[in-house]
Scaffold this active site. Sequence first.
Site, PDB file in Angstrom:
ATOM      1  N   VAL A 265      35.983  35.208  37.982  1.00 23.56           N
ATOM      2  CA  VAL A 265      35.555  35.367  39.367  1.00 23.56           C
ATOM      3  C   VAL A 265      34.390  34.418  39.602  1.00 23.56           C
ATOM      4  O   VAL A 265      33.314  34.584  39.018  1.00 23.56           O
ATOM      5  CB  VAL A 265      35.137  36.825  39.671  1.00 23.56           C
ATOM      6  CG1 VAL A 265      34.691  36.956  41.122  1.00 23.56           C
ATOM      7  CG2 VAL A 265      36.286  37.774  39.380  1.00 23.56           C
ATOM      8  N   CYS A 266      34.607  33.412  40.436  1.00 20.78           N
ATOM      9  CA  CYS A 266      33.596  32.385  40.683  1.00 20.78           C
ATOM     10  C   CYS A 266      32.740  32.812  41.864  1.00 20.78           C
ATOM     11  O   CYS A 266      33.178  32.761  43.019  1.00 20.78           O
ATOM     12  CB  CYS A 266      34.288  31.054  40.955  1.00 20.78           C
ATOM     13  SG  CYS A 266      33.187  29.645  40.969  1.00 20.78           S
TER      14      CYS A 266
END
Length: 460
Positions: A265-266
């Site tokens: 998850v950026c």
Amino acid sequence: MDAAGYPHMQGSGSAASSSCRAADYSAGWDSAQQQKRQRCQGSSSNDQVGSSTENNSLEAPGSELKYDYGKNEEEDYYFEDEDDGCYDEDDEGSDYELETADYNQLLADKFDHLDLPPGVEAAVPWLQKVERDGPGKFKSMSEIEEEIAKKYNFFKQFDTVEDFIDHKYAKISVGNARKEWAKRIQHEWSLLEKDLPALIYVRASENRMDLLRAVMIGPQGTPYHDGLFFFDAHFPPSYPAIPPVVHYHAGGLRLNPNLYACGKVCLSLLGTWQGQSCEKWNPAQSTMLQVLISIQALVLNEKPFYNEPGYERYANSAEGLAYALDYNDTAFQYSCRTMLYSLRKPPQHFEDLVAGHFRERGHAILAACKYYMEGHEVGSKVPEEDEDTKGCQNGEGSSSSTTAKPQQNKPALRTNRNRNASFKTNLGVLFEELLMEFNVKGANTARFRAEKLKNQLAAA
């Protein structure tokens, strides 16, 4: 055998008329049946569910989203054959009298390898699958659907569970937890229980306070609408000095620039992407609740194409809009595949939510698929249907009553010249798979099953 291929049913009257033949066969009957039972014990058959179409890629400047349909699944899905009984069609001369349940099972065996339209099984008594609830007791389909609806309606937004078996970080040890660490996590639980926004559900582990699982429903007006997106979170021993670790259940699909196929998850708040100071994790103020809200609002948005760094410069250009619409097309297809992933393998402690959600929203999702295949933009509002149509269950009502209400100010259709030519084909395959899965969950699929049957008859 009669002309239809069904075995003749013999009662006590036929026993008297065939006593000689019964005597000849009686010696070998028990032996044959015993061998047949031995052959059947332990046997099972699995039908691999899946589909394959040509691979297509979405080409955009630097974009990493590529549509490789059918190649990026995390695993194959199988349905187990629940039919354990074996029956010999050729034993016409026996005096064996079948009970109603056995006869229905025998008839069901004849349909095992036929390509019946989705939904037909629900209308044929001997093809129905029922659940046993105690010795000799079976639940009807209506009882099963009622139970699914009840569990879904009582599913809490936040709750604690004993533990997770399938959690991404279940094997990570936190060692001896500090008192301050445990106190902070309990504070996080309190915030989540009190302030969770709509469309987000959370389960926290009592035995492993460092583990948490959340799911969010994709917002309307986006290519993620009505989808379920699962996230596993882990609070490290040094939390809250550092942010939590979050993993997305991607299933090998990258449907957003911020959600990688590997599950990364950026997000600046998580320290997985650079950002300004106000966007980074603050031990004194930042919370898990803030992380979830950020993902919902900033990641699962209307035009995710612009989430890619540097692509915001295309926002006000015709070229950028074309890229964004193509990205939405692919993101919705990936979202549909994620729905299938969740239906066939729901994450632990969310089984009731998955079944109930898609039972309730299945009709709307299928209607959206049809609407988009007609050429409308993904994420645009799907026209509402008449109440009579929405309430049509179990195939009742004519197909003429399924016409949607006309939409005012209908947007221009996307033609094949400005849309990937494979979009309609790929989404059509996904539609068929979703129709089957939603029908099993008891969703209102009557309209779509009727259309499918009508098209098949017309083609024949």
